[in-house]
Design a protein around this motif. Structure first.
Motif, PDB file in Angstrom:
ATOM      1  N   ALA B 117      21.097 -19.016 -35.625  1.00  0.00           N
ATOM      2  CA  ALA B 117      20.466 -19.638 -34.457  1.00  0.00           C
ATOM      3  C   ALA B 117      19.183 -18.893 -34.102  1.00  0.00           C
ATOM      4  CB  ALA B 117      21.435 -19.638 -33.277  1.00  0.00           C
ATOM      5  N   ALA B 118      19.247 -17.554 -34.109  1.00  0.00           N
ATOM      6  CA  ALA B 118      18.077 -16.737 -33.778  1.00  0.00           C
ATOM      7  C   ALA B 118      16.963 -16.983 -34.798  1.00  0.00           C
ATOM      8  CB  ALA B 118      18.455 -15.267 -33.747  1.00  0.00           C
ATOM      9  N   GLN B 119      17.376 -17.111 -36.071  1.00  0.00           N
ATOM     10  CA  GLN B 119      16.418 -17.338 -37.150  1.00  0.00           C
ATOM     11  C   GLN B 119      15.709 -18.682 -36.955  1.00  0.00           C
ATOM     12  OE1 GLN B 119      18.450 -16.015 -40.697  1.00  0.00           O
ATOM     13  NE2 GLN B 119      17.064 -17.178 -41.974  1.00  0.00           N
ATOM     14  N   ALA B 120      16.494 -19.729 -36.626  1.00  0.00           N
ATOM     15  CA  ALA B 120      15.933 -21.065 -36.433  1.00  0.00           C
ATOM     16  C   ALA B 120      14.956 -21.063 -35.254  1.00  0.00           C
ATOM     17  CB  ALA B 120      17.057 -22.065 -36.187  1.00  0.00           C
ATOM     18  N   GLU B 121      15.320 -20.310 -34.216  1.00  0.00           N
ATOM     19  CA  GLU B 121      14.473 -20.217 -33.030  1.00  0.00           C
ATOM     20  C   GLU B 121      13.130 -19.573 -33.368  1.00  0.00           C
ATOM     21  OE1 GLU B 121      15.556 -17.977 -29.147  1.00  0.00           O
ATOM     22  OE2 GLU B 121      17.096 -19.511 -29.473  1.00  0.00           O
ATOM     23  N   ARG B 122      13.204 -18.478 -34.103  1.00  0.00           N
ATOM     24  CA  ARG B 122      11.973 -17.775 -34.492  1.00  0.00           C
ATOM     25  C   ARG B 122      11.106 -18.658 -35.379  1.00  0.00           C
ATOM     26  NH1 ARG B 122      15.447 -13.220 -34.875  1.00  0.00           N
ATOM     27  NH2 ARG B 122      15.799 -13.745 -37.049  1.00  0.00           N
ATOM     28  N   LYS B 123      11.770 -19.419 -36.261  1.00  0.00           N
ATOM     29  CA  LYS B 123      11.029 -20.294 -37.175  1.00  0.00           C
ATOM     30  C   LYS B 123      10.288 -21.361 -36.369  1.00  0.00           C
ATOM     31  CE  LYS B 123      11.494 -23.059 -41.303  1.00  0.00           C
ATOM     32  NZ  LYS B 123      12.258 -24.225 -41.728  1.00  0.00           N
ATOM     33  N   ALA B 124      11.015 -21.957 -35.382  1.00  0.00           N
ATOM     34  CA  ALA B 124      10.414 -22.998 -34.545  1.00  0.00           C
ATOM     35  C   ALA B 124       9.223 -22.420 -33.775  1.00  0.00           C
ATOM     36  CB  ALA B 124      11.455 -23.560 -33.585  1.00  0.00           C
TER      37      ALA B 124
END
Lengths: 156, 156
Positions: B117-124
């Motif tokens: 989830a944290a990774q997806a957030e950073r990517k966004a």
């Protein structure tokens, strides 16, 4: 591959018109009723996914895999892995065992930690109650309580 | 059993006068520096615990097992299991693979879910930034950021 009969093919077609949710529910109902290794949440033999695909030719292997994945992440299954020991196949025979790595990961899993903490709390409460002199509980009562605890822990 | 030399025995005695904490720190330092399979958090071959006990005769097998258990529950290791694929031994050679059950449990592990989830957030966030025209970042910058993300995810 299993040899397909006309009846088998008809059954398969009928099943596949149902929603995926309905199909996974059917698969879950079937395996929890039929196999002791699922009913009692014992560690599963490696390759049991293939054995199930063979045993349930009318169902989509992808849905069988989904039911298996759901089973494996239930706290009660993780608790079984945390205890370690032998694995079992569909016929309830020993086949392989839980590795040290699997056991370590299961023991540290938040769901297992939570279940163990809740279990310790209930045990302490029960002991306190017993100390206070309410010794009327029979062995049968205790068995029923343990059963209820298993269910409660499993629903977390 | 390894044949013990006088020097080996002396080393072992010296090591065992240290605290357990100090000894596990030494074991961890050693394996993260020496073995690619630990440094890069690749899935570990079954039986690697025995290989380590043989490779580190001066240390208590129980402490080696403790270091291994700590390694296996780190989010970065669980993420590697969630990806599945081959396992590797101390010499970085293929040995066995991650089972469907291990992969399913790792994928559903709260630490992995959080990290993803944290990774997806950073990517966004990064994509949004890129859209807003700040295209000055060089490839090197991105590499450095990825490295930092891995570290951040690993500390969760």
């Amino acid at each position: 591959m299993t040899k397909e009969t006309a009846l088998g093919a008809a059954l398969k077609t009928a099943v596949q018109t149902m929603s995926k949710k309905k199909q996974t529910d059917m698969i879950a109902d079937y395996i929890y009723n039929k196999y002791d290794v699922f009913k009692r949440f014992k560690p599963l033999a490696l390759g049991i996914d293939q054995d199930l695909v063979t045993a349930l030719p009318q169902f989509d292997p992808a849905l069988i895999a989904r039911v298996l994945a759901n089973h494996c992440r239930r706290p009660r299954y993780l608790k079984a892995l945390a205890r370690g020991g032998k694995r079992f196949d569909l016929n309830n025979r020993f086949k392989g065992e839980v590795s040290a790595e699997e056991q370590a990961i299961a023991q540290q899993h938040p769901a297992v930690q939570q279940a163990l903490a809740a279990q310790a709390e209930r045990k302490a409460a029960k002991e306190k109650q017993a100390e206070q002199g309410s010794e009327a509980a029979t062995a049968t009562d205790v068995d029923v309580k343990d059963e209820a605890e298993n269910k409660a822990a499993d629903q977390e």
